[in-house]
Design a protein around this motif. Structure first.
Motif, PDB file in Angstrom:
ATOM      1  N   TRP A   2      57.682  39.492  50.361  1.00  0.00           N
ATOM      2  CA  TRP A   2      56.360  39.323  50.966  1.00  0.00           C
ATOM      3  C   TRP A   2      56.443  38.550  52.273  1.00  0.00           C
ATOM      4  O   TRP A   2      55.766  38.891  53.244  1.00  0.00           O
ATOM      5  N   SER A   6      55.338  39.792  55.972  1.00  0.00           N
ATOM      6  CA  SER A   6      54.314  39.081  56.750  1.00  0.00           C
ATOM      7  C   SER A   6      54.786  38.821  58.177  1.00  0.00           C
ATOM      8  O   SER A   6      53.991  38.889  59.115  1.00  0.00           O
ATOM      9  N   LYS A  10      52.982  40.209  62.014  1.00  0.00           N
ATOM     10  CA  LYS A  10      52.474  39.172  62.915  1.00  0.00           C
ATOM     11  C   LYS A  10      51.955  39.754  64.235  1.00  0.00           C
ATOM     12  O   LYS A  10      50.916  39.320  64.733  1.00  0.00           O
ATOM     13  N   SER A  13      48.478  41.082  63.987  1.00  0.00           N
ATOM     14  CA  SER A  13      47.526  40.107  63.442  1.00  0.00           C
ATOM     15  C   SER A  13      46.912  39.276  64.554  1.00  0.00           C
ATOM     16  O   SER A  13      47.449  39.199  65.658  1.00  0.00           O
TER      17      SER A  13
END
Length: 181
Positions: A2, A6, A10, A13
C-alpha cells in the motif's frame, strides 16, 4: 504494498502544505488536507499536541468520497500514522539498503519503532538477520516477546547508540531527540 502504491499516486494527488497553528510554546494543531481523485477520495488529517496529554500528540483523519462529498469515516490518525511511518521505513530498507545486509539497528522503541520492526518482519521474518536494539527505559520488554514468537532473528540489545550503529549494516532512527550519545 500500500505504501509503495501511495507513492506512485502522489503526482496525481493534491497535497497542499500543512497548516500549523501554535496554541502556545508547547502545544499546536496541524491540519493536512489531501485529494486523490484517482481513488475517489479526499480527506483531512488533524493533529494536536497537548503536553499534558498521553500521548501528547494525537489526531484524527476524516475521509470523504471525492465525487459527492459523502463522509466515509473518521479514523485514528495516531495509529495510521504510526504504522504508515513504520511501513515507509521498511520500504526504505527494502529499496535502499546495501545488497546482502545482515544486520539492522533500531534506535527508538516507542510506537513508531515497534511498528517499524513489525513491518520489517513482514518482509524479512524468515531471513537470518541480526537486529540491534538500543535500550531505552523498559521499552525493550514491549517488543522482545513478539520478536521471539514472530521472527528467527538474532536480537542484540545495545546500551549505547555508538555500539548499535557500529554493529549494524542498516540503521533506523525512530527517536525525536537522540541525546548526547
Amino acid at each position: 504494498k500500500w505504501v509503495r502504491e501511495s507513492f506512485l499516486l502522489k503526482k496525481s494527488s493534491k497535497l497542499p502544505h500543512k497548516i500549523s497553528i501554535p496554541f502556545d510554546s508547547l502545544n499546536f494543531m496541524n491540519t493536512m488536507p489531501c485529494m486523490v481523485p484517482e481513488l475517489n477520495a479526499f480527506g483531512a488529517k488533524i493533529v494536536t499536541r497537548y503536553s499534558t496529554r498521553t500521548p501528547s500528540v494525537d489526531g484524527e483523519l476524516l475521509l470523504y468520497r471525492y465525487n459527492n462529498g459523502e463522509m466515509l469515516c473518521l479514523m485514528d490518525a495516531y495509529l495510521i500514522t504510526t504504522y504508515r511511518t513504520g511501513a515507509v521505513a521498511a520500504l526504505a530498507v527494502e529499496t535502499f539498503a546495501k545488497d546482502g545486509f545482515n544486520s539492522i539497528g533500531v534506535m527508538g522503541l516507542g510506537s513508531t519503532g515497534i511498528a517499524t520492526i513489525k513491518c520489517l518482519a513482514s518482509i524479512y521474518a524468515t531471513r537470518s538477520l541480526t537486529l540491534n536494539l538500543l535500550r531505552y527505559k523498559n521499552h525493550i520488554d514491549r517488543i522482545l516477546p513478539w520478536l521471539h514468537d514472530n521472527t528467527c532473528w538474532n536480537v542484540i540489545v545495545s546500551e549505547r547508540a555508538e555500539s548499535m550503529v557500529r554493529e549494524s549494516d542498516v540503521i533506523i532512527s525512530c527517536v525525536t531527540y537522540p541525546g548526547e550519545d
